[in-house]
Write an enzyme that holds these catalytic residues in place. Structure first.
Site, PDB file in Angstrom:
ATOM      1  N   SER A 168       5.643   7.855  12.913  1.00  0.00           N
ATOM      2  CA  SER A 168       5.505   6.504  12.146  1.00  0.00           C
ATOM      3  C   SER A 168       6.589   5.660  12.990  1.00  0.00           C
ATOM      4  O   SER A 168       7.176   5.978  13.729  1.00  0.00           O
ATOM      5  CB  SER A 168       6.043   6.345  10.648  1.00  0.00           C
ATOM      6  OG  SER A 168       5.150   7.388  10.183  1.00  0.00           O
ATOM      7  N   ASP A 193       3.283  -0.585  11.720  1.00  0.00           N
ATOM      8  CA  ASP A 193       2.853   0.904  11.278  1.00  0.00           C
ATOM      9  C   ASP A 193       2.092   1.282  12.458  1.00  0.00           C
ATOM     10  O   ASP A 193       1.695   0.690  13.215  1.00  0.00           O
ATOM     11  CB  ASP A 193       1.752   1.017  10.001  1.00  0.00           C
ATOM     12  CG  ASP A 193       1.517   2.154   9.583  1.00  0.00           C
ATOM     13  OD1 ASP A 193       2.243   2.347   8.448  1.00  0.00           O
ATOM     14  OD2 ASP A 193       0.862   2.724  10.207  1.00  0.00           O
ATOM     15  N   ASP A 238       0.761  -1.261  -0.041  1.00  0.00           N
ATOM     16  CA  ASP A 238       0.036   0.050   0.245  1.00  0.00           C
ATOM     17  C   ASP A 238       0.923   1.080   0.090  1.00  0.00           C
ATOM     18  O   ASP A 238       0.158   2.300  -0.335  1.00  0.00           O
ATOM     19  CB  ASP A 238      -0.806  -0.065   1.296  1.00  0.00           C
ATOM     20  CG  ASP A 238      -0.172   0.021   2.582  1.00  0.00           C
ATOM     21  OD1 ASP A 238       1.001  -0.093   2.378  1.00  0.00           O
ATOM     22  OD2 ASP A 238      -0.856  -0.066   3.687  1.00  0.00           O
ATOM     23  N   HIS A 239       2.111   1.163   0.446  1.00  0.00           N
ATOM     24  CA  HIS A 239       3.015   2.488   0.309  1.00  0.00           C
ATOM     25  C   HIS A 239       3.407   3.043  -0.740  1.00  0.00           C
ATOM     26  O   HIS A 239       4.200   4.043  -0.683  1.00  0.00           O
ATOM     27  CB  HIS A 239       4.000   2.075   1.505  1.00  0.00           C
ATOM     28  CG  HIS A 239       3.518   2.397   3.115  1.00  0.00           C
ATOM     29  ND1 HIS A 239       2.217   2.060   3.687  1.00  0.00           N
ATOM     30  CD2 HIS A 239       4.139   3.447   3.875  1.00  0.00           C
ATOM     31  CE1 HIS A 239       2.126   2.685   4.548  1.00  0.00           C
ATOM     32  NE2 HIS A 239       3.001   3.350   5.138  1.00  0.00           N
ATOM     33  N   ARG A 249       8.426   3.833  12.037  1.00  0.00           N
ATOM     34  CA  ARG A 249       9.739   3.824  11.238  1.00  0.00           C
ATOM     35  C   ARG A 249      10.959   3.108  11.727  1.00  0.00           C
ATOM     36  O   ARG A 249      11.591   3.810  12.124  1.00  0.00           O
ATOM     37  CB  ARG A 249       9.670   5.101  10.420  1.00  0.00           C
ATOM     38  CG  ARG A 249      10.283   4.966   9.107  1.00  0.00           C
ATOM     39  CD  ARG A 249      10.138   6.356   8.562  1.00  0.00           C
ATOM     40  NE  ARG A 249       8.887   6.261   8.038  1.00  0.00           N
ATOM     41  CZ  ARG A 249       8.446   7.542   7.712  1.00  0.00           C
ATOM     42  NH1 ARG A 249       8.945   8.515   7.513  1.00  0.00           N
ATOM     43  NH2 ARG A 249       6.935   7.512   7.411  1.00  0.00           N
ATOM     44  N   ARG A 272      -1.963  12.570   9.968  1.00  0.00           N
ATOM     45  CA  ARG A 272      -0.689  13.225  10.268  1.00  0.00           C
ATOM     46  C   ARG A 272      -0.390  14.372   9.351  1.00  0.00           C
ATOM     47  O   ARG A 272      -0.742  14.105   8.056  1.00  0.00           O
ATOM     48  CB  ARG A 272       0.496  12.205  10.249  1.00  0.00           C
ATOM     49  CG  ARG A 272       1.899  12.276  10.977  1.00  0.00           C
ATOM     50  CD  ARG A 272       2.492  11.247  11.179  1.00  0.00           C
ATOM     51  NE  ARG A 272       1.939  10.495  12.379  1.00  0.00           N
ATOM     52  CZ  ARG A 272       2.286   9.025  12.532  1.00  0.00           C
ATOM     53  NH1 ARG A 272       2.927   8.160  11.661  1.00  0.00           N
ATOM     54  NH2 ARG A 272       1.588   8.543  13.709  1.00  0.00           N
TER      55      ARG A 272
END
Length: 806
Positions: free
Chosen positions: A692, A202, A137-138, A694, A497
């Site tokens: 995030s 995520d 999806d990213h 991340r 965000r």
């Protein structure tokens, strides 16, 4: 693949769990765990949950529990060990206990899945220990529209998608192809059922809390722990209760509830807490509305958020063709039958008399629409005061674009409420005055909205429907309106965000967060000062038009459409014959080399690479957007490390100065010092690593030579990610010491090695030698290093240790 050297590990629960995982069949784990309890038959998942819940009740007695505690503690690997160690006999679990948990499944989006899978591959296991999924999806850029963007995205990222798909087939992981939808929406529609505990790579994974799950955003190393069958550790969160009363009025949506809450709590206010919603107002909310609130709990730093299981939850399960899951949840709540004590029943709500560490009350009937931003999701302004605020702050009055949808707000209810006001505007002859983009959250949502005519309403009005992917929300947006980088402009989005530069790479784009209805009305007005509740627009024939209050449907009248067959999940058993697709010459994917272990002494000779001021998010440390293409290649993506950080001493962005005074970008100097064998640290302010989940924001500094991060406070996920990669996160005991340390200063640790050897017990200080003058002083620090964290850091990383235990 070259695997990391394996060796034994002693004295840690992790080793026992890994050995046990080798002795059992994962196929058995995924079917029935033990025979049914009592006269009724629970599903295997609920059998396991109920058995653990019974242990929790035995250990804690009549202690009143919140819903979050019931689900969380019922996933403990060893109930007694976690709940009775250093907790005053179980009376002080919150904020003190180190919980060792066994999640039910792991969900990964494609950007973070790359590094998670590269780490999992190093463990040389034939399959995952628990169910898992990958969601592409990213990596799809929003530009021209769904079909063109999806085709271009697949072509550009084919190498990465082939890697993910081949890994999924090899290890028995569900694979959702590009275009299938955003991870959080897809998980809610397909995997989330009440009582589950899930990890997601995520930060917005808590979206599934709207369906009464405990779902926590984590980094890749955390995900790997669960995937190999090891217990996953979490400091027992405190519980923040949000009591809802009343009912939302016409223009107010669940999005406004969390926007308001973010304004009350700030981006740090939820750190260390689970947010649990309760009260009579809950019953007035849709399941997807509850998910919106849970999704954005990440913006206040919450570990996760959760709602009780309601009639709306049951209706959602039915509309997504999972009516049996609703019946299973009802059976669990009635189990073990009449005659049993109330505590013997597992209810998807808090016990009567359960206490919250903090309590906030929100009267939904009194709530008004809110707009949050710019540049931070907690700068909250009521709609009635927003025009005045725009004028006072000299924010742009012209609106450049309105963007709705995303994982946060693309439900059927969201979109049909928007549809209602678009239809009325269209009848009046109005079109959006600003670019108008729509992002469906999943193929199921897209197909259903297409079937029911909603998408046609949007496109007829001039809207552009983007692919079922994250797109502009995470920086994958190629703007078509001529707004160049550096140009001040305003956009309205229904996203979650809004950090500086996040959406389009332009640090001067102000993103204001609002509900889809407010965003849409603003797009028609083309103005940031428009109030659709009180203001009018002029129609082409000179008439005055005022938007009616939006209205929509909680869900479709008939079940959701499944959508295109090509976008369905690929589910398969593990196939050891599949070769994972990684080219040795790839610029996108690279096998991992293990990090060096911690030295057998305290650290010395470190230098401060840069002292950072202001907000330093994971976007700041490892930008997304065009850099997402390097998520599977650590050396390449490291070239963006801290490249939007602000130098506290000069005010410059992405500027660092070598010991000889020569100026470099921050990643350039970090790489230069890495090549010279010069270890370094960063000094920063509050909530370092906000945003995030991340993992690269921890991996990249580690790869470039960072050994310590020192700041005033950390965001939860990032602090854990640092420890998992062997970087020591320390907070200043006295925040005033931030002003005493500067770039280029030499730093040595005092007590760090002993603390690590003692399993996280002990104090750590920093001996700072000032560059130039040679003045020395001690800086006391605090840490949150547990025994397992200490083992990770000593080994060099969690992956090094996991590999040793297999």
């Amino acid at each position: 693949m070259r695997s990391i050297e394996l060796a034994g590990r002693s004295g840690v629960a992790l080793k026992k769990a890994l050995q046990a995982q080798q002795l059992r069949s994962v196929a058995q784990t995924r079917t029935r765990l033990f025979s049914s309890v009592g006269a009724a038959s629970l599903t295997p998942t609920y059998e396991k949950l109920y058995k653990k819940y019974s242990e929790v009740r035995r250990v804690l007695g009549t202690q009143r529990l919140t819903l979050a505690e019931k689900i969380l503690y019922s996933h403990l690997n060893n109930v007694e060990e976690s709940l009775l160690t250093n907790t005053n006999g179980g009376r002080d679990v919150r904020g003190k206990a180190n919980l060792k948990l066994n999640p039910d499944r792991v969900n990964m989006q494609d950007a973070s899945a790359q590094m998670a899978l590269l780490q999992f591959m190093s463990c040389n296991l034939p399959q995952t220990a628990i169910p898992a999924s990958i969601h592409c999806d990213h990596l799809i850029v929003g530009e021209r529209g769904a079909d063109d963007d999806l085709s271009a995205g697949i072509k550009t990222n084919q190498e990465v998608f082939d890697f993910l798909e081949s890994a999924a087939r090899k290890y028995g992981i569900d694979f959702w192809p590009p275009g299938a939808g955003i991870i959080h929406q897809t998980v809610l529609e397909n995997y989330a059922v009440p009582g589950l505990m899930m990890l997601g790579t995520d930060s917005h994974s808590p979206n599934a809390g709207g369906l009464s799950t405990i779902t926590i955003g984590v980094g890749g190393a955390d995900a790997v722990e669960a995937l190999v069958g090891a217990p996953w550790e979490l400091k027992a969160p405190r519980i923040l209760g949000v009591r809802l009363t009343g009912k939302l009025s016409d223009w107010v949506s669940p999005k406004d509830m969390i926007l308001h809450l973010a304004g009350l709590l700030t981006v740090r206010g939820g750190t260390g807490y689970i947010v649990e919603y309760f009260g009579p107002g809950v019953d007035s909310l849709s399941c997807t509305g509850m998910s919106t609130a849970c999704n954005m709990g990440a913006e206040i730093g919450a570990t996760t958020s959760i709602f009780p299981f309601t009639e709306a939850s049951s209706r959602y399960l039915k509309s997504t063709r999972r009516e049996q899951a609703s019946r299973d949840a009802a059976l669990l709540q009635s189990f073990p039958g009449t005659g049993a004590s109330e505590d013997a029943h597992f209810r998807f709500k808090a016990d009567d008399g359960a206490q919250y560490d903090e309590l906030i009350e929100i009267n939904l009937s009194e709530l008004e629409p809110h707009i949050n931003g710019p540049f931070t999701p907690d700068l909250s302004t009521p709609l009635s005061k927003f025009k005045e605020t725009v004028m006072e702050q000299n924010w742009p009055e012209k609106l450049s674009a309105g963007l709705i949808g995303s994982c946060t707000n693309s439900s059927y209810e969201d979109m049909t409420r928007v549809e209602s006001i678009v239809k009325e505007a269209e009848k009046a002859g109005l079109k959006p005055a600003a670019d108008f983009y729509i992002t469906p959250g999943s193929e199921q949502i897209r197909a259903t909205l297409e079937r029911d005519g909603t998408l046609e309403t949007f496109t007829d009005a001039g809207g552009i429907v983007l692919s079922n992917a994250c797109g502009p929300c995470i920086g994958q947006w190629k703007r078509q309106d001529g707004v160049e980088k550096g140009t001040l402009n305003a956009i309205f989005t229904s996203y979650n965000r809004n950090f500086r530069g996040r959406n389009d790479g332009n640090p001067e784009t102000m993103n204001f967060l609002a509900s889809p209805e407010i965003v849409t009305a603003m797009a028609f007005a083309g103005s940031t000062t428009f109030n659709p509740m009180t203001d009018s627009l002029t129609t082409p024939d000179g008439m005055e038009f005022r938007f009616p209050a939006p209205h929509g449907l909680e869900g479709p009248e008939t079940p959701f459409e499944v959508g295109k067959d090509a976008l369905k999940a690929q589910s398969q058993s593990p196939d050891p014959n599949v070769e994972v697709a990684i080219s040795p010459s790839s610029e996108r994917l690279a096998l991992l080399e293990p990090f060096n272990a911690f030295p057998s002494s305290d650290l010395s000779g470190l230098r401060v690479l840069v002292k950072i001021t202001g907000k330093c998010t994971t976007d700041t440390i490892s930008a997304a957007g065009p850099w997402l293409k390097y998520k599977g290649h650590l050396p390449n993506i490291s070239a963006n490390t801290l490249n939007t950080a602000v130098n506290a001493e000069t005010g410059e962005v992405n500027a660092a100065y070598d010991l000889d005074g020569n100026k470099h970008t921050i990643p350039e100097l970090a790489r230069k010092w890495k090549e010279a064998g010069q270890p370094w640290l960063v000094v920063a302010e509050h909530n370092y690593g906000e945003g995030s989940a991340r993992e690269h924001a921890a991996l990249q500094p580690r790869y470039l030579g960072a050994r310590i991060i020192v700041c005033k406070s950390f965001a939860r996920i990032h602090e854990t990610n640092l420890k998992k990669q062997g970087v020591v996160p320390l907070t200043l005991a006295d925040e005033a010491d931030y002003d005493r340390i500067n770039a280029g200063d030499e730093v040595a640790t005092v007590g760090l090695y002993d603390m690590l050897r003692n399993g996280g017990q002990g104090d750590v200080s920093l001996r700072v030698t000032k560059k130039g003058s040679g003045e020395q002083f001690l800086v006391p620090t605090k840490h949150a290093v547990s025994k397992d964290h200490a083992d990770f850091i000593i080994a060099g990383s969690a992956l090094n240790l996991l590999s040793k235990g297999l």
